[in-house]
Design an enzyme around this catalytic site. Structure first.
Site, PDB file in Angstrom:
ATOM      1  N   HIS A   1      -2.231   6.592   3.429  1.00  0.00           N
ATOM      2  CA  HIS A   1      -0.476   6.859   3.912  1.00  0.00           C
ATOM      3  C   HIS A   1      -0.118   8.166   3.102  1.00  0.00           C
ATOM      4  O   HIS A   1      -0.138   8.383   1.813  1.00  0.00           O
ATOM      5  CB  HIS A   1       0.063   5.442   3.038  1.00  0.00           C
TER       6      HIS A   1
ATOM      7  N   CYS B   1       0.851  -1.118  -0.031  1.00  0.00           N
ATOM      8  CA  CYS B   1      -0.070  -0.019   0.034  1.00  0.00           C
ATOM      9  C   CYS B   1       0.980   1.354   0.005  1.00  0.00           C
ATOM     10  O   CYS B   1       0.545   2.266  -0.530  1.00  0.00           O
ATOM     11  CB  CYS B   1      -0.844  -0.009   1.126  1.00  0.00           C
TER      12      CYS B   1
HETATM   13  N1  LIG Z   1      -4.833  -4.212   5.663  1.00  0.00           N
HETATM   14  C1  LIG Z   1      -4.299  -4.082   4.691  1.00  0.00           C
HETATM   15  O1  LIG Z   1      -4.562  -2.453   4.443  1.00  0.00           O
HETATM   16  C2  LIG Z   1      -3.507  -4.414   3.594  1.00  0.00           C
HETATM   17  C3  LIG Z   1      -2.954  -3.781   2.284  1.00  0.00           C
HETATM   18  C4  LIG Z   1      -2.499  -4.565   1.454  1.00  0.00           C
HETATM   19  C5  LIG Z   1      -2.113  -5.716   1.590  1.00  0.00           C
HETATM   20  N2  LIG Z   1      -2.811  -6.642   2.552  1.00  0.00           N
HETATM   21  C6  LIG Z   1      -2.556  -8.034   2.414  1.00  0.00           C
HETATM   22  O2  LIG Z   1      -3.768  -8.731   2.464  1.00  0.00           O
HETATM   23  C7  LIG Z   1      -3.879  -9.969   3.017  1.00  0.00           C
HETATM   24  C8  LIG Z   1      -5.082  -9.928   3.856  1.00  0.00           C
HETATM   25  O3  LIG Z   1      -5.091  -8.968   4.847  1.00  0.00           O
HETATM   26  P1  LIG Z   1      -6.124  -8.430   5.824  1.00  0.00           P
HETATM   27  O4  LIG Z   1      -5.538  -7.288   6.880  1.00  0.00           O
HETATM   28  O5  LIG Z   1      -7.489  -8.501   5.062  1.00  0.00           O
HETATM   29  O6  LIG Z   1      -6.358  -9.757   6.893  1.00  0.00           O
HETATM   30  P2  LIG Z   1      -7.297 -10.405   7.759  1.00  0.00           P
HETATM   31  O7  LIG Z   1      -8.356  -9.522   8.110  1.00  0.00           O
HETATM   32  O8  LIG Z   1      -6.463 -11.171   8.803  1.00  0.00           O
HETATM   33  O9  LIG Z   1      -8.098 -11.424   6.639  1.00  0.00           O
HETATM   34  C9  LIG Z   1      -7.308 -12.710   6.585  1.00  0.00           C
HETATM   35  C10 LIG Z   1      -8.120 -13.679   5.464  1.00  0.00           C
HETATM   36  O10 LIG Z   1      -7.512 -14.788   5.389  1.00  0.00           O
HETATM   37  C11 LIG Z   1      -8.538 -15.866   5.595  1.00  0.00           C
HETATM   38  N3  LIG Z   1      -7.685 -17.218   5.888  1.00  0.00           N
HETATM   39  C12 LIG Z   1      -6.925 -17.119   7.098  1.00  0.00           C
HETATM   40  N4  LIG Z   1      -6.228 -18.453   7.167  1.00  0.00           N
HETATM   41  C13 LIG Z   1      -6.542 -18.962   5.949  1.00  0.00           C
HETATM   42  C14 LIG Z   1      -6.605 -20.446   5.464  1.00  0.00           C
HETATM   43  N5  LIG Z   1      -5.795 -21.296   5.881  1.00  0.00           N
HETATM   44  N6  LIG Z   1      -7.112 -20.654   4.284  1.00  0.00           N
HETATM   45  C15 LIG Z   1      -7.731 -19.635   3.649  1.00  0.00           C
HETATM   46  N7  LIG Z   1      -8.012 -18.498   4.083  1.00  0.00           N
HETATM   47  C16 LIG Z   1      -7.457 -18.206   5.312  1.00  0.00           C
HETATM   48  C17 LIG Z   1      -9.215 -15.508   6.588  1.00  0.00           C
HETATM   49  O11 LIG Z   1     -10.371 -16.112   6.924  1.00  0.00           O
HETATM   50  P3  LIG Z   1     -11.195 -16.414   8.150  1.00  0.00           P
HETATM   51  O12 LIG Z   1     -12.025 -15.097   8.503  1.00  0.00           O
HETATM   52  O13 LIG Z   1     -11.966 -17.706   8.099  1.00  0.00           O
HETATM   53  O14 LIG Z   1      -9.985 -16.433   9.036  1.00  0.00           O
HETATM   54  C18 LIG Z   1      -9.721 -14.031   6.338  1.00  0.00           C
HETATM   55  O15 LIG Z   1     -10.438 -14.005   5.191  1.00  0.00           O
HETATM   56  C19 LIG Z   1      -2.372 -10.094   3.712  1.00  0.00           C
HETATM   57  O16 LIG Z   1      -1.950 -10.682   2.702  1.00  0.00           O
HETATM   58  C20 LIG Z   1      -2.063  -8.625   3.714  1.00  0.00           C
HETATM   59  O17 LIG Z   1      -0.530  -8.819   3.723  1.00  0.00           O
HETATM   60  C21 LIG Z   1      -3.298  -5.950   3.472  1.00  0.00           C
END
Ligand SMILES: NC(=O)c1ccc[n+]([C@@H]2O[C@H](COP(=O)([O-])OP(=O)(O)OC[C@H]3O[C@@H](n4cnc5c(N)ncnc54)[C@H](OP(=O)(O)O)[C@@H]3O)[C@@H](O)[C@H]2O)c1
Length: 350
Positions: free
Chosen positions: A242, A150
């Site tokens: 950001h 991001c």
């Molecule tokens: N937050 C940001 O602003 C941002 C920005 C850019 C990139 N990212 C990237 O985007 C990704 C998600 O980030 P987030 O902040 O949205 O994380 P998050 O809220 O923790 O969500 C994680 C997701 O992954 C699923 N998950 C967890 N374990 C899994 C498994 N074993 N098999 C399949 N699905 C699984 C979770 O499902 P459950 O609900 O069932 O646990 C949930 O839907 C990460 O790789 C992060 O680095 C985040």
């Protein structure tokens, strides 16, 4: 007669970024969410039951009754966005690509692989040409395409119009919003009225990803931009957006007017093709001494443009300026959707 929309899936649909995908794709003219996947904790439950909706407004009615699936490709549509927990994304995304799915990923896992495009469509749409090499090398019928971190998006969009002057050195210091840490993110006792001068892995990502994005495609992969990039990343008590304070040096020092003109004229393939999520002007120069500001500016242009301001002489490198981008829209879900729109117009979803 209206065209039927293309069915799309979201891996990690219950998480923070997954929810941004759900929201961003509402009423999309080309794509329709038909499949949502998450962990086995959520699978078999209705999306409305499996998801604690954390975004403003109601959970969209179109997804409430979808049954959350295990993240396996079996019944997933051809186009799948990934917002999956990075701990599991490497293997899962590969399995989808191997099974013929087009994975448009937001996760960090595959970004730096030499046959995976790290796409900012206004800057490096041509990097998609590496996909046939990826498919040949790996024996995949599908593919993986990624969007940057991001904070890298805000930096590279700001530098994109300046690349023509030969960038040699970049120093970037970020002030990153809390929403970038997901939910619940940073503890309130740490975040309130404070600055945290460390975001694990972020500085390395910003440095390497910037060089790949602004670099060139060669016959066997990517040649990174021949410039030194140094990043310092800080978490600040801002909700969305950001901000990056940047100093930059060029091979041939342009004038301030030339740089501002280049920013104003900058357009890319998404604008030429009028893609549904493309901001008409991707980088907007703001003339106010105190702009851009995250609370006032990050949401403008549907969160899809990057704002630049305060371009002035730098006593160390040539110039310094401020850049701002919406981290969960242009820096995450919106970026991936724009990538998929570009891929659709390239015939890569056929
Ligand atoms: N937050 C940001 O602003 C941002 C920005 C850019 C990139 N990212 C990237 O985007 C990704 C998600 O980030 P987030 O902040 O949205 O994380 P998050 O809220 O923790 O969500 C994680 C997701 O992954 C699923 N998950 C967890 N374990 C899994 C498994 N074993 N098999 C399949 N699905 C699984 C979770 O499902 P459950 O609900 O069932 O646990 C949930 O839907 C990460 O790789 C992060 O680095 C985040």
């Amino acid at each position: 007669m209206t065209q039927p929309r293309i069915p799309v899936g979201i891996m990690g649909a219950t998480g923070m970024v997954g929810q941004h995908f759900v929201k961003f794709l509402q009423n999309h003219p080309w794509f329709e969410i038909t499949w949502v996947g998450a962990s086995d904790r959520s699978a078999t439950r209705k999306y409305s039951a499996a998801t604690s909706w954390r975004l403003d407004g109601e959970m969209p009615a179109t997804v409430r009754d979808l049954i959350v699936q295990d993240c396996v490709p079996d019944n997933a549509p051809r186009l799948v966005f990934s917002a999956m927990d990075a701990l599991f994304a490497t293997e899962k995304e590969r399995a989808f690509a191997e099974a013929g799915r087009v994975v448009v990923s937001n996760s960090k896992n595959h970004r730096m692989e030499p046959d995976v495009p790290l796409l900012v469509p206004e800057i490096n749409a041509d990097h998609l040409k590496v996909v046939p090499l990826q498919q040949r090398r790996r024996g995949w019928k599908g593919q993986i395409v990624t969007n940057p971190n991001c904070s890298t998006i805000a930096l590279t969009m700001a530098l994109g119009p300046m690349k023509q002057f030969g960038i040699t050195r970049v120093m970037a210091t970020t002030m990153q919003a809390l929403s970038g840490a997901g939910y619940p993110g940073v503890a309130s006792m740490d975040a309130t009225a404070n600055v945290i001068p460390y975001i694990g892995g972020e500085e390395e990502k910003m440095q390497q990803e910037t060089q790949k994005i602004l670099g060139d495609l060669t016959s066997d992969g990517f040649r990174p931009l021949d410039a030194q990039v140094s990043a310092q990343c800080n978490r600040v008590p801002v909700v969305d957006g950001h901000t990056v304070a940047v100093s930059v040096e060029f091979r041939q020092k342009p004038s301030v007017d030339e740089l501002i003109e280049a920013i104003g004229k900058f357009r890319g393939v998404p604008q030429q093709r009028n893609l549904p999520s493309a901001p008409p002007q991707p980088v907007i120069y703001m003339t106010g001494d105190d702009r851009p500001q995250p609370r006032r500016d990050a949401n403008r242009e549907n969160g899809m443009a990057v704002f630049v301001g305060r371009l002035r002489e730098c006593p160390v490198l040539h110039y310094k300026f401020i850049a701002l981008g919406h981290n969960t829209i242009r820096g995450a879900a919106g970026a991936a959707v724009l990538n998929a729109e570009l891929m659709y117009t390239e015939g890569m979803l056929d």
